[in-house]
Design an enzyme around this catalytic site. Structure first.
Site, short mmCIF file in Angstrom:
data_model
loop_
_atom_site.label_atom_id
_atom_site.label_comp_id
_atom_site.label_asym_id
_atom_site.label_seq_id
_atom_site.Cartn_x
_atom_site.Cartn_y
_atom_site.Cartn_z
N HIS A 150 0.86 -1.19 0.00
CA HIS A 150 0.00 0.00 0.00
C HIS A 150 0.89 1.24 0.00
O HIS A 150 1.89 1.28 0.71
CB HIS A 150 -0.87 -0.03 1.27
CG HIS A 150 -1.91 1.02 1.34
ND1 HIS A 150 -1.63 2.33 1.68
CD2 HIS A 150 -3.24 0.98 1.13
CE1 HIS A 150 -2.75 3.03 1.67
NE2 HIS A 150 -3.75 2.24 1.33
N ASP A 172 -12.80 3.54 -0.93
CA ASP A 172 -11.91 3.80 0.20
C ASP A 172 -12.39 5.05 0.92
O ASP A 172 -12.56 6.10 0.29
CB ASP A 172 -10.50 4.01 -0.34
CG ASP A 172 -9.47 4.15 0.75
OD1 ASP A 172 -9.62 3.46 1.78
OD2 ASP A 172 -8.52 4.93 0.60
N HIS A 173 -12.58 4.95 2.18
CA HIS A 173 -13.09 6.06 3.00
C HIS A 173 -14.41 6.58 2.42
O HIS A 173 -14.88 6.11 1.39
CB HIS A 173 -12.09 7.22 3.10
CG HIS A 173 -10.80 6.83 3.78
ND1 HIS A 173 -9.81 7.73 4.04
CD2 HIS A 173 -10.38 5.64 4.26
CE1 HIS A 173 -8.80 7.11 4.65
NE2 HIS A 173 -9.13 5.85 4.78
N CYS A 230 -3.92 2.93 -4.37
CA CYS A 230 -4.77 3.72 -3.48
C CYS A 230 -4.80 5.15 -3.99
O CYS A 230 -3.84 5.92 -3.79
CB CYS A 230 -4.26 3.66 -2.04
SG CYS A 230 -5.26 4.67 -0.93
N TYR A 246 -14.56 5.60 7.78
CA TYR A 246 -15.28 4.39 7.35
C TYR A 246 -16.79 4.42 7.65
O TYR A 246 -17.32 3.47 8.22
CB TYR A 246 -14.62 3.14 7.94
CG TYR A 246 -13.26 2.89 7.32
CD1 TYR A 246 -13.13 2.16 6.15
CD2 TYR A 246 -12.11 3.44 7.87
CE1 TYR A 246 -11.89 1.96 5.55
CE2 TYR A 246 -10.86 3.26 7.27
CZ TYR A 246 -10.78 2.51 6.12
OH TYR A 246 -9.55 2.33 5.52
N HIS A 286 -8.10 0.86 -4.26
CA HIS A 286 -8.76 1.72 -3.26
C HIS A 286 -9.09 3.00 -4.02
O HIS A 286 -8.18 3.74 -4.38
CB HIS A 286 -7.78 2.12 -2.15
CG HIS A 286 -7.47 1.03 -1.18
ND1 HIS A 286 -6.66 1.24 -0.08
CD2 HIS A 286 -7.86 -0.25 -1.09
CE1 HIS A 286 -6.56 0.12 0.61
NE2 HIS A 286 -7.27 -0.80 0.02
C1 DNO Z 1 -6.60 3.94 6.32
C2 DNO Z 1 -5.92 3.16 5.28
C3 DNO Z 1 -4.83 2.28 5.87
C4 DNO Z 1 -4.31 1.28 4.86
C5 DNO Z 1 -3.25 0.38 5.43
C6 DNO Z 1 -2.77 -0.67 4.45
O1 DNO Z 1 -7.74 4.14 6.25
O2 DNO Z 1 -5.41 3.94 4.28
O3 DNO Z 1 -5.36 1.57 6.91
O4 DNO Z 1 -5.35 0.53 4.42
O5 DNO Z 1 -2.17 1.13 5.76
O6 DNO Z 1 -1.76 -1.42 5.04
#
Ligand code: DNO
Length: 408
Positions: free
Chosen positions: A242, A360-361, A280, A377, A307
């Site tokens: 990541h 993601d988020h 991401c 989240y 992500h």
């Molecule tokens: C937060 C995320 C992190 C990510 C981890 C992957 O919301 O960006 O938790 O998923 O660092 O290892």
């Protein structure tokens, strides 16, 4: 076909349940054995138990996020071989249970960073924001990291001082607590909330990197990869590193997974089909000079997990999480690059064509304010993101198909 729609689920304590996920049309669950302390082996019985639970709701355990890499591995400390042996055993156990994708990151001491976890967006939702001068205020004036003032320009220190002076002592403490504990705790951070002197603990962790620059950190990553990638190959697992968030050095700590060049270099450390990348979009866009569609095009063959979310920059110092489609990242162009890669994989028979995607988020809206979820989240905000991304994907798939088979 489209990407496999997934959702990050934090286990039985998550206010969003597996049955909720099923109703939302989720195909794959992204989770970890959060109850197992960092550095310990993930036993097969535990993996099987969680996997069975997920499957009983008609979904699959699509991705492990994350199998955390302990500090001793990142610093190359005296216990690294023991920790790596445990990591290899966990990979073997995951493979034996049929799990094939594992996320990890190599960020020293702390993971993602925001200076405001409750930023109210222009339309009244709640999001998260990063303001660089506030972060510098935390580093120089609140944490008082030795030598911190040498890392910034006098102009930036002056801005940070003004921010610091405008804060009450309670606000100063809350900022430190958010950065060190709140945003790290739920993702296996090193400093847990129980301790009152978390700032001192945190400084001690930072201190361990005093002599570790980017070259040494990369060397420690190579050592780790040389040991775990062969194990992942045997176990049928693809590892997906990541990126750093934000993707540049912070608090005197090196960060080596932030730009296209960084990531290409990481990929060259141990070439293998089991050594891949988590694209991401949110993390990578926290650097204004990263051109995401161009990066995705270059990195396409390595991408194992998506992500997707967006950021908006208010000015050179400030960005916030602006949702999924709306923001400074050209999500349409990015999605198109990714869909083309998926198509290429399908046509060439690559086994990793499902390309799991998670929204993601998300921005807190409506009923999200009444549900206790982790920062970033929320339920409805993320579901909205998933719906937007799925709509975009459907439209672009049709366009790509039409382009490739023009009517005669
Ligand atoms: C937060 C995320 C992190 C990510 C981890 C992957 O919301 O960006 O938790 O998923 O660092 O290892």
């Amino acid at each position: 076909m489209g990407f496999e729609k997934t959702w990050r689920w934090f286990g039985p304590d998550d206010a969003i349940t597996l049955s909720d996920l099923r109703q939302m049309g989720i195909m794959g669950v992204v989770t970890a054995l959060h109850h197992i302390p960092n550095g310990e082996v993930w036993p097969q019985e535990e993996i099987r138990r969680v996997k069975r639970e997920i499957e009983s709701y008609g979904m699959r355990w699509s991705v492990v996020e994350s199998l955390p890499v302990s500090e001793g591995i990142k610093t190359g400390g005296p216990d690294r071989d023991r920790l790596i042996a445990n990591y290899r055993t966990s990979l073997r156990n995951l493979g034996a249970c049929g799990i094939d994708t594992v996320v990890y990151n190599f960020m020293p001491v702390l993971d993602w960073i925001r200076t405001n976890l409750k930023f109210i967006t222009p339309t009244g939702g709640e999001s998260m924001l990063f303001h660089f001068p506030t972060f510098v205020a935390f580093d120089v004036f609140i944490l008082k990291r030795p030598g911190a003032d040498r890392d910034y320009s006098p102009a930036m220190i002056a801005k940070a001082e003004a921010v610091f002076r405008a804060m009450t002592p309670t606000e100063q403490e809350a900022l430190a607590h958010h950065i060190i504990v709140v945003s790290q705790g739920f993702i296996d951070g090193v400093v847990k909330g129980e301790t009152g002197n978390y700032k001192e603990m945190f400084l001690r962790y930072l201190e361990q990197y005093r002599h570790i620059g980017p070259e040494q950190l990369r060397e420690n990553l190579r050592y780790f990869l040389d040991a775990v990638i062969p194990e992942a190959e045997k176990a049928g697992i693809r590892m997906a590193i990541h990126p750093d968030d934000p993707p540049y050095p912070v608090l005197g700590l090196p960060r080596i997974v932030g730009t296209l060049e960084d990531i290409m270099e990481v990929m060259r450390l141990h070439p293998s089909e089991s050594h891949g990348f988590t694209f991401c979009a949110g993390s990578l866009s926290a650097r204004r000079d990263n051109d995401l569609p161009a990066m995705a095009a270059q990195l396409a063959p390595y991408i194992q997990f998506l992500h997707l979310r967006n950021t908006h920059w208010n000015d050179d110092d400030t960005f916030y999480e602006s949702g999924h489609l709306t923001g400074d990242v050209d999500m349409v162009a990015l999605m198109k690059v990714l869909l083309r890669e998926q198509r290429r994989r399908r046509l060439t028979g690559r086994p990793d064509a499902r390309m799991p995607l998670r929204p993601d988020h998300g921005i807190k809206i409506l009923g999200d304010f009444h549900l206790a979820t982790h920062p970033g989240y929320p339920l409805i905000g993320r579901l909205r993101g998933l719906a937007e991304l799925s709509g975009l994907e459907t439209a672009l798939e049709r366009e790509i198909t039409a382009e490739e088979s023009p009517a005669s």
